[in-house]
Design a protein around this motif. Sequence first.
Motif, mmCIF file in Angstrom:
data_model
loop_
_atom_site.group_PDB
_atom_site.id
_atom_site.type_symbol
_atom_site.label_atom_id
_atom_site.label_comp_id
_atom_site.label_asym_id
_atom_site.label_seq_id
_atom_site.Cartn_x
_atom_site.Cartn_y
_atom_site.Cartn_z
ATOM 1 N N ASP A 177 0.943 -0.861 0.067
ATOM 2 C CA ASP A 177 0.115 -0.122 -0.096
ATOM 3 C C ASP A 177 0.704 1.054 -0.317
ATOM 4 N N THR A 181 0.746 4.274 -2.809
ATOM 5 C CA THR A 181 0.265 5.229 -2.590
ATOM 6 C C THR A 181 1.211 6.170 -2.935
ATOM 7 N N HIS A 184 0.921 6.649 -6.693
ATOM 8 C CA HIS A 184 -0.502 7.511 -6.879
ATOM 9 C C HIS A 184 -0.290 9.063 -6.693
ATOM 10 N N ALA A 230 2.647 8.972 1.074
ATOM 11 C CA ALA A 230 2.125 7.940 1.605
ATOM 12 C C ALA A 230 3.027 7.303 2.876
ATOM 13 N N HIS A 233 -0.566 7.366 4.876
ATOM 14 C CA HIS A 233 -1.360 6.682 5.365
ATOM 15 C C HIS A 233 -0.393 5.014 5.811
#
Length: 332
Positions: A177, A181, A184, A230, A233
């Motif tokens: 993840d 992230t 993205h 990042a 999160h």
Amino acid sequence: MFWASYLLAALAIILAWPAPIALSRADWPARAPFTAMVLWQSIALAGGLSMIGAMLVWGLEPLGDNLVQASAAFRDILLDGGSAESLGVVHVFAISAAILLFGHLVFTLALTFVRIHRQRRRHRQMLALLSSPADGQPATLVIKHPAPVAYCLPGGARSVTVMSDGLMDLLSQEELDAVLTHEHAHLHQRHHLLLWAFAAWRSALPWLPTSRLAQQAVSELIEMLADDEALRHVDEPTLVRAIAIVGAGAAPSSPDALDDALADESGIPLTTTARAAVTGGTADVASTVPRLRRLLAPLPPLGRLQQGLALSSAGLLLVVPPLLLVAPELLG
């Protein structure tokens, strides 16, 4: 207008050599990557405008007391066959150099865009053959490759994030993840546009310290900005481990080996938490050192006053060259 050309030339020299060198050696950009990126953009834009403006103003100086008047006189020479007796060889050379430099920069920018667009199109065609959609991850493709690989491929509505199945095997869900992230963030913040502009600047003027240092610095800064996204999160140890594994390009090995490598490259003694988090291999670890240094030994955030001064300097750099171009007209 002679004094305006000298001031523009002096500014161009400062922005071409001492300013980028000083900024590249400073430690504060890691504390405020967005502010530093804005300043780098201002240095590049103001430097280019100052170079072109200095030559243009110097070349047109015999034709008028200000840029508007001199430009009108030069237009008459070109279109209406006006007298060019007042222009010497040096002035004609300066005007020609300014026009050629401007055309060279614009052409290189367009050429770099076309080259990158073609590369991305070919890459997207290859992905259509060699990749498959990731389960539960929209706009994400998986390629079969044992090494931990993750990158984004910009393309507007067709933008995708690509990762290898080797990466998925090595990372936990939280680490995966963090990587997604990070990628993205590159897409959402349009980092590819910055890379395109600075790649074109480097291609156009490879001998200029500004272009080389700026491209390198901006490449590092966008990675730091994506890391910051990042961290919204996932926790820091998770992100550190993910960076180390992806940067190493290999499966986790000895924590002590990476500990020694990072200490040698960055001079940072890893804390117990970091040692437990970072367990990747040592291959190519030097490329991840700036990001890991920032995470493992963070400096205090840059103060508001310092950020304000840096942003004000960036704004001033964008204002000064145009003002010098029109100052002779404003001052009469």
